[in-house]
Design a protein around this motif. Structure first.
Motif, PDB file in Angstrom:
ATOM      1  N   PRO A 209       0.834  15.671  -6.155  1.00 20.58           N
ATOM      2  CA  PRO A 209       0.996  17.113  -5.922  1.00 20.58           C
ATOM      3  C   PRO A 209       0.220  17.607  -4.705  1.00 20.58           C
ATOM      4  CG  PRO A 209      -0.263  16.711  -7.937  1.00 20.58           C
ATOM      5  CD  PRO A 209       0.276  15.395  -7.493  1.00 20.58           C
ATOM      6  N   THR A 210      -0.951  17.002  -4.458  1.00 16.85           N
ATOM      7  CA  THR A 210      -1.744  17.435  -3.297  1.00 16.85           C
ATOM      8  C   THR A 210      -1.014  17.097  -1.997  1.00 16.85           C
ATOM      9  OG1 THR A 210      -3.706  16.956  -4.605  1.00 16.85           O
ATOM     10  CG2 THR A 210      -4.051  17.333  -2.271  1.00 16.85           C
ATOM     11  N   VAL A 404       7.146  16.481  -8.439  1.00 19.63           N
ATOM     12  CA  VAL A 404       5.747  16.680  -8.828  1.00 19.63           C
ATOM     13  C   VAL A 404       5.628  16.815 -10.349  1.00 19.63           C
ATOM     14  CG1 VAL A 404       3.917  18.419  -8.737  1.00 19.63           C
ATOM     15  CG2 VAL A 404       4.926  17.575  -6.648  1.00 19.63           C
ATOM     16  N   TYR A 405       6.558  17.542 -10.954  1.00 20.40           N
ATOM     17  CA  TYR A 405       6.524  17.719 -12.411  1.00 20.40           C
ATOM     18  C   TYR A 405       6.738  16.376 -13.114  1.00 20.40           C
ATOM     19  CZ  TYR A 405       7.616  19.259 -17.116  1.00 20.40           C
ATOM     20  OH  TYR A 405       7.611  19.409 -18.481  1.00 20.40           O
ATOM     21  N   ALA A 406       7.636  15.563 -12.550  1.00 22.44           N
ATOM     22  CA  ALA A 406       8.003  14.300 -13.206  1.00 22.44           C
ATOM     23  C   ALA A 406       6.854  13.293 -13.259  1.00 22.44           C
ATOM     24  CB  ALA A 406       9.193  13.691 -12.485  1.00 22.44           C
ATOM     25  N   VAL A 412       0.663  21.837 -14.602  1.00 23.70           N
ATOM     26  CA  VAL A 412      -0.583  21.935 -13.819  1.00 23.70           C
ATOM     27  C   VAL A 412      -0.357  21.323 -12.429  1.00 23.70           C
ATOM     28  CG1 VAL A 412      -2.990  21.156 -13.690  1.00 23.70           C
ATOM     29  CG2 VAL A 412      -2.069  21.981 -15.842  1.00 23.70           C
ATOM     30  N   ASP A 413       0.408  20.228 -12.379  1.00 29.22           N
ATOM     31  CA  ASP A 413       0.686  19.587 -11.090  1.00 29.22           C
ATOM     32  C   ASP A 413       1.510  20.506 -10.178  1.00 29.22           C
ATOM     33  OD1 ASP A 413      -0.741  17.351 -11.661  1.00 29.22           O
ATOM     34  OD2 ASP A 413       0.974  16.113 -12.230  1.00 29.22           O
ATOM     35  N   VAL A 414       2.405  21.297 -10.784  1.00 27.12           N
ATOM     36  CA  VAL A 414       3.207  22.241  -9.973  1.00 27.12           C
ATOM     37  C   VAL A 414       2.288  23.330  -9.403  1.00 27.12           C
ATOM     38  CG1 VAL A 414       5.212  23.796  -9.946  1.00 27.12           C
ATOM     39  CG2 VAL A 414       5.250  21.764 -11.395  1.00 27.12           C
ATOM     40  N   TRP A 415       1.329  23.774 -10.220  1.00 29.11           N
ATOM     41  CA  TRP A 415       0.340  24.754  -9.732  1.00 29.11           C
ATOM     42  C   TRP A 415      -0.490  24.155  -8.595  1.00 29.11           C
ATOM     43  CZ3 TRP A 415       0.751  29.672 -10.487  1.00 29.11           C
ATOM     44  CH2 TRP A 415       1.299  30.177 -11.668  1.00 29.11           C
ATOM     45  N   ILE A 416      -0.897  22.893  -8.774  1.00 27.40           N
ATOM     46  CA  ILE A 416      -1.691  22.240  -7.714  1.00 27.40           C
ATOM     47  C   ILE A 416      -0.867  22.163  -6.431  1.00 27.40           C
ATOM     48  CG2 ILE A 416      -2.770  20.047  -6.987  1.00 27.40           C
ATOM     49  CD1 ILE A 416      -3.537  19.584  -9.924  1.00 27.40           C
ATOM     50  N   MET A 417       0.424  21.823  -6.572  1.00 31.22           N
ATOM     51  CA  MET A 417       1.313  21.749  -5.401  1.00 31.22           C
ATOM     52  C   MET A 417       1.382  23.102  -4.677  1.00 31.22           C
ATOM     53  SD  MET A 417       5.408  21.078  -5.368  1.00 31.22           S
ATOM     54  CE  MET A 417       5.805  22.787  -5.752  1.00 31.22           C
TER      55      MET A 417
END
Lengths: 515, 107
Positions: A209-210, A404-406, A412-417
């Protein structure tokens, strides 16, 4: 030597298996598209497609990602030559003489020489990678934790020094990446650090995600809303044959570009970009008719194209032999290896010979695939540029969210993205290099572990880093680079406003490539 | 602590050398409106993905971007958004077996 050839033949057995062949082909096609489309660089392309490799075996995943990386180098040259639009930063130099050749009606020859130069450089540099990586890995087996720590510090300092902009900015970004890498469960004590009540951060802030946020989303944010209408010319197949004179003029440039690119690629930093600039400058310096450069000199196309392709193989040397990524793209590939349960480092070649030699052999195969793709089928690829960007970027955004979600099935990963996308956008606006953040994030666990193991060995004495010769030499080189890099800052502080005079080359390249 | 100190020292060095750089007000922010809308779409997708499911979220997000931001005709935008949402769901969830969230009515 015999052993190397035996290993290579077993590598070809892996690379020519239908599955690996398919993924090498898919990687090359996707890489060519990524290189062609302005606004989707190899870094964003690899970051976006990384989640799609999770269901694959480690060998297939690495072969696919590497195909995207070197495929993008081929694809980037096509739009540079035909439309004066560099698909990615490494193709900026190809625009100058490549487009001039197109205007003279020699577009086919420019494309052919660029593809042949890329093919020769790609193939020859893989020989360099094949011969250099195993002995380097064997040497690195002597390294203990202090040497590993010193090597990682040196890698970050070299990257910051080579980044082209302010070294203070690059170092700040590396430190930020390392700090982000501290989030999560401490591997030595089991303590859950910097989680702020978010349980999903137990495994730390994800690299995927980053990287997608910093490179993919920030690129969309920077380029959205810009409309460019360009004329698309596609050369006919019979126009692809260069003249005898053009072949003769480009031979030396391809050879020099290959060697230069490979050597620059090994050094941490954006080797594929720097090598094309250095190759162009070198060809111009060596030419008996430097006045032809800028007006369609074949050496100005063949040299930089050979150099940027050769640099991609060079970048794999420290990654495969030492587990040290030389830039953001190898860092993401290293993360992909770790996701597939493979520990990068000097033992990789011994423990995963099938992966290493299969990967090497797949690069030979991939270069042949790319030569075929980029000459007869160039017209098909170029037509993809007719897709309006107003439809392309929403698709990339949706695809990034899906990918990213997958990874962890976590929002949380989508938020990090989204957060790192905003961060990347703002940082790039202010001329900060963002590659060191990803490199810091990837290296943080390894760096922390070797640092703490070293202190455990010395009962807490920091002297262990300077009493062991290899570590001391590496840290000494790092210190010299640090002082050299900060010299303009001190000069500015003491002697007027001479500071910040180092050319902001990557920013200019990015601006040009976005245009 | 070492990392925080490094970051602090580098940040001070950036601030100290910043006087000669370009001013914030001089930076072009022409893409600002698009950037805010795209970030807003990211936030929407993060909030809606597990509540409304993948297909519905992506459909609404793409439709919003294409109609409101890119001024595309609504039926072109709706066709594209629906096609993209259904095709990617079929490719990833059904063929590649990547589990994607299902919303109300298992859509």
């Amino acid at each position: 030597m015999v052993e190397t050839l035996q290993n290579l033949s077993s590598g070809f057995a892996t690379a020519l298996s239908p599955a690996v062949l398919l993924y090498a082909f898919v990687g090359c096609v996707v890489g060519t598209l990524v290189g062609l489309l302005p606004g989707v660089g190899p870094l964003a392309g690899i970051s976006l497609l990384l989640p799609a490799t999770f269901g694959l075996s480690a060998t297939n995943a690495i072969v696919l990602l590497a195909g995207i990386y070197y495929g993008a180098m081929y694809g980037g040259s096509t739009t540079s030559i035909l439309m004066r639009i560099p698909g990615e930063a490494a193709s900026v130099m190809t625009c100058i003489d490549g487009y001039a050749m197109t205007q003279k009606g020699r577009a086919g020859a420019a494309l052919a020489l660029s593809a042949v130069g890329s093919y020769v450089a790609g193939t020859v540099s893989v020989v360099g990678l094949m011969l250099l990586a195993p002995p380097l890995a064997e040497f690195a087996l002597r390294f203990g934790p202090p040497e590993n720590f010193a090597l990682l510090v040196l890698g970050l300092l070299v990257l910051a020094y080579m980044s082209g902009g302010s070294m203070a900015k690059a170092l700040a970004m590396a430190a930020l990446g390392l700090l982000l890498g501290m989030v999560g469960i401490d591997t030595m004590s089991g303590f859950f650090r910097f989680h702020y009540g978010i349980v999903e951060l137990g495994d730390g802030i994800g690299v995927v995600p980053t990287a997608v946020g910093l490179f993919g989303i920030s690129e969309i944010l920077l380029s959205a809303g810009k409309t460019t209408k360009t004329e698309i010319r596609t050369p006919r197949l019979r126009e692809l044959m260069p003249s005898r004179e053009e072949w003769r003029d480009s031979r030396g440039a391809i050879a020099r570009g290959t060697v230069l690119g490979f050597l620059i690629g090994i050094i941490p930093g954006p080797g594929h970009v720097i090598s094309s600039f250095v190759s162009y400058a070198l060809e111009r310096r060596l030419s008996k008719h430097p006045e032809r450069f800028g007006h369609g000199a074949v050496e100005g196309v063949a040299g930089p194209e050979a150099a940027n392709n050769s640099a991609t193989s060079g970048a794999f040397v420290p990654m495969l032999a030492l587990g040290l990524p030389s830039g953001a793209i190898p860092a993401i590939m290293l993360a992909a290896m770790m996701i597939h349960g493979i520990s990068p480092g000097p033992l990789l070649i011994q423990q995963q010979p099938q992966l290493f030699w299969g990967f090497i052999a797949s690069m030979y195969v991939g270069n042949v695939v790319l030569l075929i793709l980029n000459l007869p089928f160039v017209g098909i690829f170029v037509n993809l540029l007719r897709i309006p960007y107003s439809f392309l970027y929403p698709s990339i955004l949706a695809f990034a969210t899906l990918g990213v979600y997958a990874v962890n099935n976590s929002v949380v990963d989508v938020w990090i993205m989204a957060a790192t996308g905003l961060l990347g956008y703002v940082l790039r606006k202010f001329d900060f290099e963002i590659a060191p953040i990803v490199l810091g994030l990837v290296l943080a666990p390894m760096m922390e572990l070797s640092f703490r193991q070293s202190l455990a060995m010395s009962a807490g004495h920091y002297g262990i880093f300077v009493t062991r010769p290899i570590a001391a030499v590496m840290l000494g080189i790092g210190l010299v680079l640090l002082l050299l890099g900060l010299r303009p800052f001190f000069a500015g502080a003491w002697g007027g406003r001479a500071a910040n005079d180092r050319a902001p080359a990557p920013r200019q390249q990015e601006e040009e490539s976005r245009r | 602590v070492l990392l925080a100190l490094t970051l602090l020292v580098c940040s001070l060095a950036v601030i100290a050398s910043g006087a000669s750089g370009q001013r914030v007000a001089e930076l072009p922010w022409t893409e600002g409106r698009h950037a805010v809308a795209i970030l807003g779409t990211c936030v929407f997708m993060a909030l809606a993905l597990e509540r409304f499911g993948y297909r519905l979220t992506i459909f609404v997000a793409l439709l919003g971007l294409l109609v409101l931001l890119e001024r595309k005709r609504w039926f072109v935008a709706a066709g594209f958004a629906l096609g993209f949402a259904l095709a990617t769901f079929y490719l990833f969830n059904t063929l590649l077996r990547v589990p994607l969230p299902l919303g109300p009515f298992r859509f």
